[in-house]
Design a protein around this motif. Structure first.
Motif, PDB file in Angstrom:
ATOM      1  N   GLU A  54       8.247   6.500   8.482  1.00 29.52           N
ATOM      2  CA  GLU A  54       7.755   5.900   9.729  1.00 29.52           C
ATOM      3  C   GLU A  54       6.510   5.067   9.480  1.00 29.52           C
ATOM      4  O   GLU A  54       6.379   3.942   9.985  1.00 29.52           O
ATOM      5  CB  GLU A  54       7.406   6.997  10.743  1.00 29.52           C
ATOM      6  CG  GLU A  54       8.602   7.676  11.365  1.00 29.52           C
ATOM      7  CD  GLU A  54       8.166   8.864  12.229  1.00 29.52           C
ATOM      8  OE1 GLU A  54       7.023   8.862  12.742  1.00 29.52           O
ATOM      9  OE2 GLU A  54       8.973   9.789  12.388  1.00 29.52           O
ATOM     10  N   ILE A  55       5.574   5.627   8.717  1.00 32.44           N
ATOM     11  CA  ILE A  55       4.333   4.921   8.395  1.00 32.44           C
ATOM     12  C   ILE A  55       4.649   3.654   7.613  1.00 32.44           C
ATOM     13  O   ILE A  55       4.107   2.580   7.896  1.00 32.44           O
ATOM     14  CB  ILE A  55       3.398   5.837   7.573  1.00 32.44           C
ATOM     15  CG1 ILE A  55       2.907   7.009   8.446  1.00 32.44           C
ATOM     16  CG2 ILE A  55       2.207   5.056   7.024  1.00 32.44           C
ATOM     17  CD1 ILE A  55       2.243   8.122   7.648  1.00 32.44           C
ATOM     18  N   ALA A  56       5.551   3.778   6.644  1.00 35.07           N
ATOM     19  CA  ALA A  56       5.904   2.634   5.795  1.00 35.07           C
ATOM     20  C   ALA A  56       6.512   1.509   6.628  1.00 35.07           C
ATOM     21  O   ALA A  56       6.207   0.337   6.418  1.00 35.07           O
ATOM     22  CB  ALA A  56       6.871   3.077   4.699  1.00 35.07           C
ATOM     23  N   GLU A  57       7.366   1.868   7.573  1.00 37.59           N
ATOM     24  CA  GLU A  57       7.966   0.854   8.442  1.00 37.59           C
ATOM     25  C   GLU A  57       6.894   0.159   9.278  1.00 37.59           C
ATOM     26  O   GLU A  57       6.908  -1.060   9.420  1.00 37.59           O
ATOM     27  CB  GLU A  57       9.008   1.488   9.370  1.00 37.59           C
ATOM     28  CG  GLU A  57      10.361   1.662   8.732  1.00 37.59           C
ATOM     29  CD  GLU A  57      11.018   0.329   8.360  1.00 37.59           C
ATOM     30  OE1 GLU A  57      11.365  -0.455   9.263  1.00 37.59           O
ATOM     31  OE2 GLU A  57      11.178   0.064   7.157  1.00 37.59           O
ATOM     32  N   ASN A  58       5.957   0.943   9.810  1.00 39.65           N
ATOM     33  CA  ASN A  58       4.867   0.371  10.606  1.00 39.65           C
ATOM     34  C   ASN A  58       4.018  -0.584   9.782  1.00 39.65           C
ATOM     35  O   ASN A  58       3.592  -1.632  10.254  1.00 39.65           O
ATOM     36  CB  ASN A  58       3.964   1.477  11.176  1.00 39.65           C
ATOM     37  CG  ASN A  58       4.614   2.178  12.352  1.00 39.65           C
ATOM     38  OD1 ASN A  58       5.486   1.617  13.008  1.00 39.65           O
ATOM     39  ND2 ASN A  58       4.196   3.398  12.608  1.00 39.65           N
ATOM     40  N   ASP A  59       3.749  -0.197   8.530  1.00 39.44           N
ATOM     41  CA  ASP A  59       2.894  -0.993   7.644  1.00 39.44           C
ATOM     42  C   ASP A  59       3.672  -2.119   6.970  1.00 39.44           C
ATOM     43  O   ASP A  59       3.085  -2.982   6.340  1.00 39.44           O
ATOM     44  CB  ASP A  59       2.293  -0.104   6.544  1.00 39.44           C
ATOM     45  CG  ASP A  59       1.296   0.905   7.104  1.00 39.44           C
ATOM     46  OD1 ASP A  59       0.967   0.821   8.303  1.00 39.44           O
ATOM     47  OD2 ASP A  59       0.847   1.773   6.332  1.00 39.44           O
ATOM     48  N   ASP A  60       5.008  -2.058   7.069  1.00 44.13           N
ATOM     49  CA  ASP A  60       5.883  -2.975   6.339  1.00 44.13           C
ATOM     50  C   ASP A  60       5.544  -2.954   4.844  1.00 44.13           C
ATOM     51  O   ASP A  60       5.444  -3.981   4.183  1.00 44.13           O
ATOM     52  CB  ASP A  60       5.797  -4.409   6.893  1.00 44.13           C
ATOM     53  CG  ASP A  60       6.955  -5.265   6.381  1.00 44.13           C
ATOM     54  OD1 ASP A  60       8.039  -4.711   6.164  1.00 44.13           O
ATOM     55  OD2 ASP A  60       6.747  -6.466   6.168  1.00 44.13           O
ATOM     56  N   HIS A  61       5.319  -1.745   4.334  1.00 42.80           N
ATOM     57  CA  HIS A  61       5.018  -1.566   2.914  1.00 42.80           C
ATOM     58  C   HIS A  61       5.658  -0.260   2.491  1.00 42.80           C
ATOM     59  O   HIS A  61       5.302   0.795   3.001  1.00 42.80           O
ATOM     60  CB  HIS A  61       3.504  -1.538   2.700  1.00 42.80           C
ATOM     61  CG  HIS A  61       3.133  -1.582   1.247  1.00 42.80           C
ATOM     62  ND1 HIS A  61       3.518  -2.621   0.417  1.00 42.80           N
ATOM     63  CD2 HIS A  61       2.424  -0.733   0.476  1.00 42.80           C
ATOM     64  CE1 HIS A  61       3.054  -2.389  -0.802  1.00 42.80           C
ATOM     65  NE2 HIS A  61       2.386  -1.252  -0.790  1.00 42.80           N
ATOM     66  N   HIS A  62       6.624  -0.330   1.587  1.00 44.38           N
ATOM     67  CA  HIS A  62       7.499   0.815   1.343  1.00 44.38           C
ATOM     68  C   HIS A  62       7.338   1.389  -0.051  1.00 44.38           C
ATOM     69  O   HIS A  62       7.436   0.661  -1.034  1.00 44.38           O
ATOM     70  CB  HIS A  62       8.961   0.404   1.570  1.00 44.38           C
ATOM     71  CG  HIS A  62       9.192  -0.129   2.946  1.00 44.38           C
ATOM     72  ND1 HIS A  62       8.971  -1.453   3.281  1.00 44.38           N
ATOM     73  CD2 HIS A  62       9.583   0.484   4.078  1.00 44.38           C
ATOM     74  CE1 HIS A  62       9.241  -1.617   4.570  1.00 44.38           C
ATOM     75  NE2 HIS A  62       9.604  -0.457   5.071  1.00 44.38           N
ATOM     76  N   PRO A  63       7.098   2.694  -0.130  1.00 48.56           N
ATOM     77  CA  PRO A  63       6.996   3.338  -1.437  1.00 48.56           C
ATOM     78  C   PRO A  63       8.387   3.622  -2.000  1.00 48.56           C
ATOM     79  O   PRO A  63       9.361   3.695  -1.256  1.00 48.56           O
ATOM     80  CB  PRO A  63       6.297   4.667  -1.113  1.00 48.56           C
ATOM     81  CG  PRO A  63       6.779   4.990   0.274  1.00 48.56           C
ATOM     82  CD  PRO A  63       6.936   3.654   0.974  1.00 48.56           C
ATOM     83  N   ASP A  64       8.456   3.764  -3.324  1.00 45.88           N
ATOM     84  CA  ASP A  64       9.646   4.349  -3.932  1.00 45.88           C
ATOM     85  C   ASP A  64       9.447   5.854  -3.880  1.00 45.88           C
ATOM     86  O   ASP A  64       8.388   6.358  -4.263  1.00 45.88           O
ATOM     87  CB  ASP A  64       9.796   3.891  -5.391  1.00 45.88           C
ATOM     88  CG  ASP A  64      10.076   2.395  -5.487  1.00 45.88           C
ATOM     89  OD1 ASP A  64      10.669   1.840  -4.542  1.00 45.88           O
ATOM     90  OD2 ASP A  64       9.706   1.798  -6.498  1.00 45.88           O
ATOM     91  N   SER A  77       3.488   0.242  -5.193  1.00 45.80           N
ATOM     92  CA  SER A  77       3.158  -1.021  -5.832  1.00 45.80           C
ATOM     93  C   SER A  77       3.417  -2.137  -4.832  1.00 45.80           C
ATOM     94  O   SER A  77       4.289  -2.011  -3.982  1.00 45.80           O
ATOM     95  CB  SER A  77       4.014  -1.230  -7.085  1.00 45.80           C
ATOM     96  OG  SER A  77       3.598  -2.386  -7.778  1.00 45.80           O
ATOM     97  N   THR A  78       2.622  -3.196  -4.912  1.00 46.82           N
ATOM     98  CA  THR A  78       2.872  -4.350  -4.056  1.00 46.82           C
ATOM     99  C   THR A  78       3.650  -5.367  -4.881  1.00 46.82           C
ATOM    100  O   THR A  78       3.073  -6.166  -5.621  1.00 46.82           O
ATOM    101  CB  THR A  78       1.554  -4.956  -3.539  1.00 46.82           C
ATOM    102  OG1 THR A  78       0.809  -3.933  -2.870  1.00 46.82           O
ATOM    103  CG2 THR A  78       1.824  -6.089  -2.553  1.00 46.82           C
ATOM    104  N   HIS A  79       4.977  -5.289  -4.784  1.00 46.12           N
ATOM    105  CA  HIS A  79       5.831  -6.099  -5.653  1.00 46.12           C
ATOM    106  C   HIS A  79       5.594  -7.591  -5.439  1.00 46.12           C
ATOM    107  O   HIS A  79       5.603  -8.366  -6.398  1.00 46.12           O
ATOM    108  CB  HIS A  79       7.303  -5.742  -5.428  1.00 46.12           C
ATOM    109  CG  HIS A  79       7.592  -4.305  -5.709  1.00 46.12           C
ATOM    110  ND1 HIS A  79       7.536  -3.771  -6.977  1.00 46.12           N
ATOM    111  CD2 HIS A  79       7.902  -3.272  -4.890  1.00 46.12           C
ATOM    112  CE1 HIS A  79       7.821  -2.463  -6.927  1.00 46.12           C
ATOM    113  NE2 HIS A  79       8.040  -2.151  -5.673  1.00 46.12           N
TER     114      HIS A  79
END
Length: 102
Positions: A54-64, A77-79
């Protein structure tokens, strides 16, 4: 693919400072932050993953996220920037708080 402006890579000093506030995380190579955590149960591990999602979707930044029964490993990582940025530090901090509230 890229949203908004490019995010600046962290300098070595900024990264060292950030990691001093993220004792559970380690740097893997130059471009990745890693945290492994063992939860009490598989169900709890999945709850953490769902919350982080949920947090990743909000931030539009997704962890592996690697899930092995009740052990989770997060890779940040910020690809788009080719390394570590403030987005990774922010997400690491949020992941810590999710784990800490359990």
């Amino acid at each position: 693919m890229h949203h908004g402006q490019m995010v600046e890579l962290l300098t070595d000093d900024q990264l060292t400072d950030a990691l001093s506030h993220l004792p559970a995380w380690r740097q893997d190579g130059v471009a990745t932050l890693v945290r492994t955590v063992e939860l009490a149960s598989f169900v709890q591990a999945i709850q953490v993953v769902n919350r982080v999602a949920e947090i990743a979707e909000n931030d539009d930044h997704h962890p592996d996220i690697d899930i092995r029964w009740r052990t989770l490993t997060f890779h940040l990582s910020t690809h788009s920037a080719g390394g570590l940025t403030s987005k990774d530090v922010a997400l690491a901090t949020e992941i810590d708080s999710v784990i800490d509230t359990l």
